[in-house]
Design a protein around this motif. Structure first.
Motif, PDB file in Angstrom:
ATOM      1  N   TYR A   1      42.484  25.377  67.276  1.00  0.00           N
ATOM      2  CA  TYR A   1      42.032  25.583  65.892  1.00  0.00           C
ATOM      3  C   TYR A   1      43.073  25.009  64.934  1.00  0.00           C
ATOM      4  CZ  TYR A   1      38.682  29.021  67.744  1.00  0.00           C
ATOM      5  OH  TYR A   1      37.663  29.638  68.421  1.00  0.00           O
ATOM      6  N   ALA A   2      42.609  24.616  63.779  1.00  0.00           N
ATOM      7  CA  ALA A   2      43.519  24.155  62.715  1.00  0.00           C
ATOM      8  C   ALA A   2      43.389  25.116  61.534  1.00  0.00           C
ATOM      9  CB  ALA A   2      43.165  22.733  62.286  1.00  0.00           C
ATOM     10  N   VAL A   3      44.527  25.593  61.032  1.00  0.00           N
ATOM     11  CA  VAL A   3      44.524  26.517  59.897  1.00  0.00           C
ATOM     12  C   VAL A   3      43.924  25.826  58.681  1.00  0.00           C
ATOM     13  CG1 VAL A   3      46.024  27.818  58.315  1.00  0.00           C
ATOM     14  CG2 VAL A   3      46.501  27.802  60.779  1.00  0.00           C
ATOM     15  N   ARG A   4      43.073  26.531  57.978  1.00  0.00           N
ATOM     16  CA  ARG A   4      42.418  25.971  56.783  1.00  0.00           C
ATOM     17  C   ARG A   4      42.845  26.737  55.529  1.00  0.00           C
ATOM     18  NH1 ARG A   4      41.783  21.505  59.147  1.00  0.00           N
ATOM     19  NH2 ARG A   4      39.868  21.130  60.328  1.00  0.00           N
ATOM     20  N   SER A   5      42.838  26.036  54.414  1.00  0.00           N
ATOM     21  CA  SER A   5      43.157  26.676  53.129  1.00  0.00           C
ATOM     22  C   SER A   5      41.949  27.501  52.683  1.00  0.00           C
ATOM     23  CB  SER A   5      43.472  25.603  52.076  1.00  0.00           C
ATOM     24  OG  SER A   5      42.291  24.866  51.790  1.00  0.00           O
ATOM     25  N   TRP A   6      42.172  28.359  51.722  1.00  0.00           N
ATOM     26  CA  TRP A   6      41.089  29.205  51.216  1.00  0.00           C
ATOM     27  C   TRP A   6      39.950  28.351  50.653  1.00  0.00           C
ATOM     28  CZ3 TRP A   6      38.532  33.300  51.735  1.00  0.00           C
ATOM     29  CH2 TRP A   6      37.714  33.818  50.719  1.00  0.00           C
TER      30      TRP A   6
ATOM     31  N   GLY B   1      32.692  34.666  46.029  1.00  0.00           N
ATOM     32  CA  GLY B   1      32.660  35.817  45.130  1.00  0.00           C
ATOM     33  C   GLY B   1      33.574  36.952  45.546  1.00  0.00           C
ATOM     34  N   GLN B   2      34.277  36.794  46.641  1.00  0.00           N
ATOM     35  CA  GLN B   2      35.125  37.887  47.130  1.00  0.00           C
ATOM     36  C   GLN B   2      36.483  37.900  46.425  1.00  0.00           C
ATOM     37  OE1 GLN B   2      33.905  40.103  48.951  1.00  0.00           O
ATOM     38  NE2 GLN B   2      32.073  39.123  49.776  1.00  0.00           N
ATOM     39  N   THR B   3      37.049  39.091  46.351  1.00  0.00           N
ATOM     40  CA  THR B   3      38.351  39.241  45.702  1.00  0.00           C
ATOM     41  C   THR B   3      39.465  39.024  46.721  1.00  0.00           C
ATOM     42  OG1 THR B   3      37.393  40.877  44.220  1.00  0.00           O
ATOM     43  CG2 THR B   3      39.805  40.813  44.379  1.00  0.00           C
ATOM     44  N   VAL B   4      40.247  37.987  46.505  1.00  0.00           N
ATOM     45  CA  VAL B   4      41.396  37.724  47.370  1.00  0.00           C
ATOM     46  C   VAL B   4      42.605  37.413  46.506  1.00  0.00           C
ATOM     47  CG1 VAL B   4      39.961  36.790  49.236  1.00  0.00           C
ATOM     48  CG2 VAL B   4      40.964  35.234  47.570  1.00  0.00           C
ATOM     49  N   ASP B   5      43.766  37.723  47.023  1.00  0.00           N
ATOM     50  CA  ASP B   5      45.015  37.352  46.353  1.00  0.00           C
ATOM     51  C   ASP B   5      45.653  36.231  47.142  1.00  0.00           C
ATOM     52  OD1 ASP B   5      44.736  39.262  44.385  1.00  0.00           O
ATOM     53  OD2 ASP B   5      45.730  40.811  45.593  1.00  0.00           O
ATOM     54  N   ALA B   6      46.176  35.252  46.423  1.00  0.00           N
ATOM     55  CA  ALA B   6      46.866  34.153  47.104  1.00  0.00           C
ATOM     56  C   ALA B   6      48.167  34.679  47.693  1.00  0.00           C
ATOM     57  CB  ALA B   6      47.133  33.024  46.122  1.00  0.00           C
ATOM     58  N   LEU B   7      48.540  34.090  48.795  1.00  0.00           N
ATOM     59  CA  LEU B   7      49.775  34.523  49.467  1.00  0.00           C
ATOM     60  C   LEU B   7      50.999  33.966  48.763  1.00  0.00           C
ATOM     61  CD1 LEU B   7      50.886  36.053  51.888  1.00  0.00           C
ATOM     62  CD2 LEU B   7      50.661  33.971  53.228  1.00  0.00           C
ATOM     63  N   GLY B   8      50.865  32.765  48.243  1.00  0.00           N
ATOM     64  CA  GLY B   8      52.012  32.129  47.589  1.00  0.00           C
ATOM     65  C   GLY B   8      52.947  31.507  48.599  1.00  0.00           C
ATOM     66  N   GLY B   9      53.874  30.723  48.111  1.00  0.00           N
ATOM     67  CA  GLY B   9      54.861  30.096  48.982  1.00  0.00           C
ATOM     68  C   GLY B   9      54.293  29.031  49.891  1.00  0.00           C
ATOM     69  N   GLY B  10      53.114  28.528  49.582  1.00  0.00           N
ATOM     70  CA  GLY B  10      52.531  27.470  50.397  1.00  0.00           C
ATOM     71  C   GLY B  10      51.793  27.960  51.618  1.00  0.00           C
ATOM     72  N   GLY B  11      51.779  29.271  51.832  1.00  0.00           N
ATOM     73  CA  GLY B  11      51.076  29.823  52.990  1.00  0.00           C
ATOM     74  C   GLY B  11      49.573  29.692  52.833  1.00  0.00           C
ATOM     75  N   ALA B  12      48.903  29.522  53.972  1.00  0.00           N
ATOM     76  CA  ALA B  12      47.451  29.327  53.929  1.00  0.00           C
ATOM     77  C   ALA B  12      46.697  30.645  53.856  1.00  0.00           C
ATOM     78  CB  ALA B  12      47.013  28.555  55.170  1.00  0.00           C
ATOM     79  N   GLY B  13      47.362  31.738  54.137  1.00  0.00           N
ATOM     80  CA  GLY B  13      46.681  33.027  54.205  1.00  0.00           C
ATOM     81  C   GLY B  13      46.287  33.558  52.846  1.00  0.00           C
ATOM     82  N   VAL B  14      45.380  34.522  52.888  1.00  0.00           N
ATOM     83  CA  VAL B  14      45.004  35.243  51.670  1.00  0.00           C
ATOM     84  C   VAL B  14      45.190  36.731  51.944  1.00  0.00           C
ATOM     85  CG1 VAL B  14      43.404  33.514  50.793  1.00  0.00           C
ATOM     86  CG2 VAL B  14      42.566  35.291  52.360  1.00  0.00           C
ATOM     87  N   VAL B  15      45.332  37.486  50.858  1.00  0.00           N
ATOM     88  CA  VAL B  15      45.569  38.922  50.973  1.00  0.00           C
ATOM     89  C   VAL B  15      44.349  39.665  50.452  1.00  0.00           C
ATOM     90  CG1 VAL B  15      47.064  40.822  50.266  1.00  0.00           C
ATOM     91  CG2 VAL B  15      48.048  38.564  50.714  1.00  0.00           C
ATOM     92  N   VAL B  16      43.878  40.615  51.240  1.00  0.00           N
ATOM     93  CA  VAL B  16      42.670  41.359  50.875  1.00  0.00           C
ATOM     94  C   VAL B  16      42.912  42.848  51.087  1.00  0.00           C
ATOM     95  CG1 VAL B  16      41.198  39.415  51.532  1.00  0.00           C
ATOM     96  CG2 VAL B  16      41.666  41.232  53.199  1.00  0.00           C
ATOM     97  N   ARG B  17      41.912  43.638  50.717  1.00  0.00           N
ATOM     98  CA  ARG B  17      42.008  45.087  50.948  1.00  0.00           C
ATOM     99  C   ARG B  17      41.741  45.387  52.429  1.00  0.00           C
ATOM    100  NH1 ARG B  17      41.580  48.000  46.209  1.00  0.00           N
ATOM    101  NH2 ARG B  17      40.729  49.785  47.297  1.00  0.00           N
ATOM    102  N   PRO B  18      42.212  46.531  52.920  1.00  0.00           N
ATOM    103  CA  PRO B  18      42.038  46.835  54.357  1.00  0.00           C
ATOM    104  C   PRO B  18      40.579  46.981  54.783  1.00  0.00           C
ATOM    105  CG  PRO B  18      43.689  48.271  53.366  1.00  0.00           C
ATOM    106  CD  PRO B  18      43.042  47.539  52.243  1.00  0.00           C
ATOM    107  N   ASN B  19      39.684  47.228  53.825  1.00  0.00           N
ATOM    108  CA  ASN B  19      38.274  47.417  54.182  1.00  0.00           C
ATOM    109  C   ASN B  19      37.425  46.177  53.884  1.00  0.00           C
ATOM    110  OD1 ASN B  19      38.333  47.502  51.436  1.00  0.00           O
ATOM    111  ND2 ASN B  19      37.249  49.448  51.220  1.00  0.00           N
ATOM    112  N   ALA B  20      38.054  45.022  53.781  1.00  0.00           N
ATOM    113  CA  ALA B  20      37.335  43.777  53.449  1.00  0.00           C
ATOM    114  C   ALA B  20      36.609  43.247  54.687  1.00  0.00           C
ATOM    115  CB  ALA B  20      38.312  42.745  52.896  1.00  0.00           C
ATOM    116  N   LEU B  21      35.568  43.943  55.060  1.00  0.00           N
ATOM    117  CA  LEU B  21      34.832  43.569  56.284  1.00  0.00           C
ATOM    118  C   LEU B  21      34.180  42.193  56.184  1.00  0.00           C
ATOM    119  CD1 LEU B  21      33.079  46.771  57.652  1.00  0.00           C
ATOM    120  CD2 LEU B  21      34.495  45.165  58.927  1.00  0.00           C
ATOM    121  N   TRP B  22      34.023  41.700  54.961  1.00  0.00           N
ATOM    122  CA  TRP B  22      33.382  40.395  54.789  1.00  0.00           C
ATOM    123  C   TRP B  22      34.152  39.276  55.501  1.00  0.00           C
ATOM    124  CZ3 TRP B  22      36.526  36.842  52.570  1.00  0.00           C
ATOM    125  CH2 TRP B  22      37.560  37.314  51.777  1.00  0.00           C
ATOM    126  N   VAL B  23      35.444  39.482  55.754  1.00  0.00           N
ATOM    127  CA  VAL B  23      36.200  38.410  56.433  1.00  0.00           C
ATOM    128  C   VAL B  23      35.690  38.181  57.855  1.00  0.00           C
ATOM    129  CG1 VAL B  23      38.274  38.889  55.074  1.00  0.00           C
ATOM    130  CG2 VAL B  23      38.080  39.833  57.381  1.00  0.00           C
TER     131      VAL B  23
END
Lengths: 52, 280
Positions: free
Chosen positions: B198-203, B215-237
Motif C-alpha cells: 500500500y502507499a500512504v495517501r494524503s487526506w 463532510g467529516q470533521t478531521v484535524d490535520a496532523l501537521g508537520g507534513g504527516g499524512a494522518g488525520v486526527v478524529v474523535r474516538p467514535n469516528a466509525l466513518w473511517v
C-alpha cells in the motif's frame, strides 16, 4: 515504614511460614497492582487505537 | 545500693502537627512509588508481554500461511465476485495454482477470530521494519498481543477498506511513529495470498476516492504527516472506499486516548492489485 516489620511479626507461625505468607501476600498485591495498572493505562493512556 | 534515684521515662508522643506532616510525607512517597511503578509497567512490562505474545503469534501466522484456503473468483466490472465464478476452490500453497486472469480475484478464507493471520511492515518506521503480527479482532486482549484487524472490514489485499488498529505507547507500541508517515510511504501487509503493498495517501486523495468523507470533521496532523486526527467514535473511517485501501488507527496524542490518529493507504501492488485497480 515501621508498620512493615510489625505486620511481618504479626503473621502467625514460625519464621519460615511467616516468610512464605509474606511472599504470597506480596505476589497477590503485585497481581492486583498489575491489573489496576492495566485498567488505568487501557482506559486513559492507550486503548489500543480502535474506533468505538 | 538501691536504685532510689531511678527515673521512669515515657516516650513523648509527637505533636499533632508533626504527625500530620509525617503522614502526608509518607502518603506522597507511596503515591510517588505507585506512579513510578505505573510508568515502568506501561512502558516496559506491557511491551515485554507484547513481545512474548508476538513470539506465539509468529508461529500462528506461519501455520495460517500454510493452512489458509485460497479461491480464485472472476469479478465483474465493479470488482464484485460473479456468482458461480469460482474457478478453483480449496487450493493451498502455490503448486498447481492456476494462472490468474485479468479479472481473477484471489480470496483467502476468513481467519479464526482472535488468531494471527498477517504481518504488517512499514519500512519508514524502524520498529515495524521487521514486522508486527496482526490478529483478527480488536478486543482489548487482541490488541495486547498484536495489531488488530477489524473483523467487519475486508481482509488486507481485498477490495474495500481494511482497518487495522494498534497501540501507540504501550504493548510494544507498534504504531508509535504512525504520525511520521508521509504520502507515498509504503506499507506492506503479508497474508496467505502474498505481500500486499500500500502507499500512504494524503487526506485530499482519500476524499477524492470517497467523496462522502469530505463532510467529516478531521484535524490535520501537521508537520507534513499524512494522518488525520478524529474523535474516538469516528466509525466513518471504516466505511468502504473504491479500490483497495488500508486504514490504520491508533491513539492520539501520545500517552492519551482522547483522539485517534488515522492513516489511509491505497493498494498499489500485490496479488490482487491489478484486478482491483482495473475494476475500481
Amino acid at each position: 515504614m515501621s508498620w512493615i516489620p510489625r505486620a511481618f511479626q504479626a503473621l502467625p507461625g514460625p519464621l519460615p511460614i511467616r516468610i512464605l505468607q509474606a511472599i504470597v501476600i506480596v505476589a497477590i498485591l503485585l497481581v492486583v497492582l498489575h491489573f489496576f495498572y492495566e485498567w488505568v493505562g487501557g482506559t486513559f493512556l492507550d486503548t489500543g487505537g480502535g474506533i468505538e | 545500693m538501691p536504685r532510689s534515684g531511678a527515673i521512669t521515662t515515657k516516650r513523648a508522643q509527637p505533636a499533632w502537627g508533626f504527625r500530620i506532616v509525617r503522614g502526608v510525607g509518607w502518603a506522597m512517597i507511596w503515591l510517588g512509588l505507585l506512579t513510578l511503578g505505573f510508568v515502568v509497567h506501561q512502558l516496559w512490562v506491557t511491551s515485554w508481554l507484547a513481545e512474548l505474545n508476538q513470539g506465539k503469534l509468529a508461529v500462528e501466522v506461519e501455520e495460517r500461511f500454510v493452512s489458509a484456503e485460497i479461491v480464485w473468483v472472476e469479478v465483474d466490472d465493479a470488482g464484485e465476485p460473479i456468482p458461480g465464478g469460482e474457478i478453483l476452490a480449496g487450493a493451498t500453497g502455490t503448486d498447481g495454482d492456476p494462472i490468474p486472469g485479468p479479472r481473477t480475484l484471489q480470496i483467502e478464507s476468513d481467519p479464526e477470530p482472535h488468531s494471527a493471520f498477517a504481518i504488517i511492515r512499514i519500512p519508514a518506521i524502524e520498529r515495524l521494519q521487521e514486522g508486527w503480527n496482526v490478529v483478527s479482532g480488536v478486543r482489548v486482549s487482541d490488541l495486547k498481543s498484536g495489531a488488530g484487524h477489524m473483523p467487519d472490514t475486508p481482509l488486507p489485499g481485498q477490495p474495500g477498506n481494511a482497518v487495522v488498529s494498534g497501540h501507540r505507547t504501550t504493548y510494544g507500541q507498534p504504531f508509535h511513529e504512525l504520525d511520521s508517515l508521509t504520502p507515498g510511504d509504503r506499507i506492506e501487509v503479508e497474508t496467505a495470498l502474498g505481500t500486499h503493498v500500500y502507499a500512504v495517501r494524503s487526506w485530499d486523495e482519500v476524499v477524492a476516492a470517497n467523496p462522502d468523507f469530505a463532510g467529516q470533521t478531521v484535524d490535520a496532523l501537521g508537520g507534513g504527516g499524512a494522518g488525520v486526527v478524529v474523535r474516538p467514535n469516528a466509525l466513518w473511517v471504516t466505511d468502504p472506499i473504491d479500490g483497495g485501501w488500508l486504514t490504520l488507527t491508533t491513539c492520539h496524542p501520545k500517552f492519551s486516548a482522547s483522539r485517534r490518529l488515522i492513516v489511509f493507504a491505497e493498494l498499489v501492488d500485490g496479488p490482487n492489485a491489478a484486478v482491483i485497480g482495473a475494476t475500481s
